[in-house]
Design a protein around this motif. Structure first.
Motif, mmCIF file in Angstrom:
data_model
loop_
_atom_site.group_PDB
_atom_site.id
_atom_site.type_symbol
_atom_site.label_atom_id
_atom_site.label_comp_id
_atom_site.label_asym_id
_atom_site.label_seq_id
_atom_site.Cartn_x
_atom_site.Cartn_y
_atom_site.Cartn_z
ATOM 1 N N UNK A 58 0.854 -1.189 0.000
ATOM 2 C CA UNK A 58 0.000 0.000 0.000
ATOM 3 C C UNK A 58 0.888 1.237 0.000
ATOM 4 N N UNK A 59 0.273 2.359 -0.297
ATOM 5 C CA UNK A 59 0.958 3.643 -0.239
ATOM 6 C C UNK A 59 -0.030 4.686 0.266
ATOM 7 N N UNK A 60 0.476 5.826 0.640
ATOM 8 C CA UNK A 60 -0.387 6.912 1.104
ATOM 9 C C UNK A 60 -1.355 7.317 0.004
ATOM 10 N N UNK A 61 -0.846 7.458 -1.232
ATOM 11 C CA UNK A 61 -1.713 7.827 -2.350
ATOM 12 C C UNK A 61 -2.766 6.749 -2.608
ATOM 13 N N UNK A 63 -4.005 4.720 -0.465
ATOM 14 C CA UNK A 63 -4.987 4.815 0.612
ATOM 15 C C UNK A 63 -5.979 5.935 0.337
ATOM 16 N N UNK A 64 -5.488 7.104 -0.057
ATOM 17 C CA UNK A 64 -6.359 8.258 -0.306
ATOM 18 C C UNK A 64 -7.274 8.017 -1.506
ATOM 19 N N UNK A 65 -6.728 7.418 -2.575
ATOM 20 C CA UNK A 65 -7.561 7.115 -3.740
ATOM 21 C C UNK A 65 -8.626 6.073 -3.382
ATOM 22 N N UNK A 66 -8.267 5.085 -2.574
ATOM 23 C CA UNK A 66 -9.241 4.078 -2.138
ATOM 24 C C UNK A 66 -10.325 4.710 -1.282
ATOM 25 N N UNK A 67 -9.930 5.630 -0.418
ATOM 26 C CA UNK A 67 -10.890 6.335 0.425
ATOM 27 C C UNK A 67 -11.866 7.132 -0.438
ATOM 28 N N UNK A 68 -11.347 7.855 -1.418
ATOM 29 C CA UNK A 68 -12.210 8.622 -2.329
ATOM 30 C C UNK A 68 -13.134 7.681 -3.104
ATOM 31 N N UNK A 69 -12.591 6.578 -3.594
ATOM 32 C CA UNK A 69 -13.415 5.603 -4.307
ATOM 33 C C UNK A 69 -14.512 5.048 -3.423
ATOM 34 N N UNK A 70 -14.192 4.794 -2.162
ATOM 35 C CA UNK A 70 -15.192 4.297 -1.217
ATOM 36 C C UNK A 70 -16.321 5.286 -0.990
ATOM 37 N N UNK A 71 -15.972 6.563 -0.938
ATOM 38 C CA UNK A 71 -17.006 7.597 -0.790
ATOM 39 C C UNK A 71 -17.959 7.545 -1.975
ATOM 40 N N UNK A 72 -17.389 7.471 -3.186
ATOM 41 C CA UNK A 72 -18.238 7.458 -4.379
ATOM 42 C C UNK A 72 -19.008 6.144 -4.531
#
Length: 137
Positions: A58-61, A63-72
């Motif tokens: 995993x990476x910080x980016x 994680x953030x992209x996965x978080x954004x995808x989860x929101x959508x």
């Protein structure tokens, strides 16, 4: 290749259950139960892969992209459940997915710099014509 075969099969079955759910409980409650179940299944498969020795990088980016995808994904499923509670699955599904494919092609071309050719555009036009035929009385 097996992923490309199983994903649409499981997806179609899930959509059918989503539709049935909206007739038997509030769409938000059904969506919550569905999402919670999906998290549990993903966790089981994640743990299985980890115990088999898979490197779960995993990476910080990432994680953030996965978080954004989860929101959508969360917003998508909420609105999908509401759509299924009001409209037939045979009409809702093509509209949602041809719309999503069209928007994905635009995002891919504009932001991800993916190559789009005239056959891709022709395919989208045919898909929209298919929608027109689907709704023709």
């Amino acid at each position: 290749m097996i992923y490309l075969i199983l994903a649409p099969i499981f997806f179609a079955i899930a959509l059918s259950f989503f539709k049935i759910t909206t007739k038997t409980m509030h769409p938000l409650l059904g969506n919550f139960i569905t999402g919670t179940t999906a998290v549990f299944i993903t966790l089981l498969i994640l743990l299985y892969n980890r115990f088999k020795g898979a490197e779960l990088f995993y990476s910080r980016h990432g994680f953030l992209f996965s978080l954004a995808g989860g929101i959508f994904i969360g917003l998508y499923t909420v609105f999908l459940f509401f759509a299924f509670s009001k409209f037939d699955i045979s009409k809702t599904t093509p509209i949602v997915y041809i719309g999503a494919i069209s928007i994905s092609v635009i995002i891919g071309a504009v932001f991800l710099k993916e190559h789009i050719n005239w056959l891709n555009i022709l395919g989208l036009i045919i898909a929209f014509l298919g929608l027109l035929l689907l709704f023709k009385k």
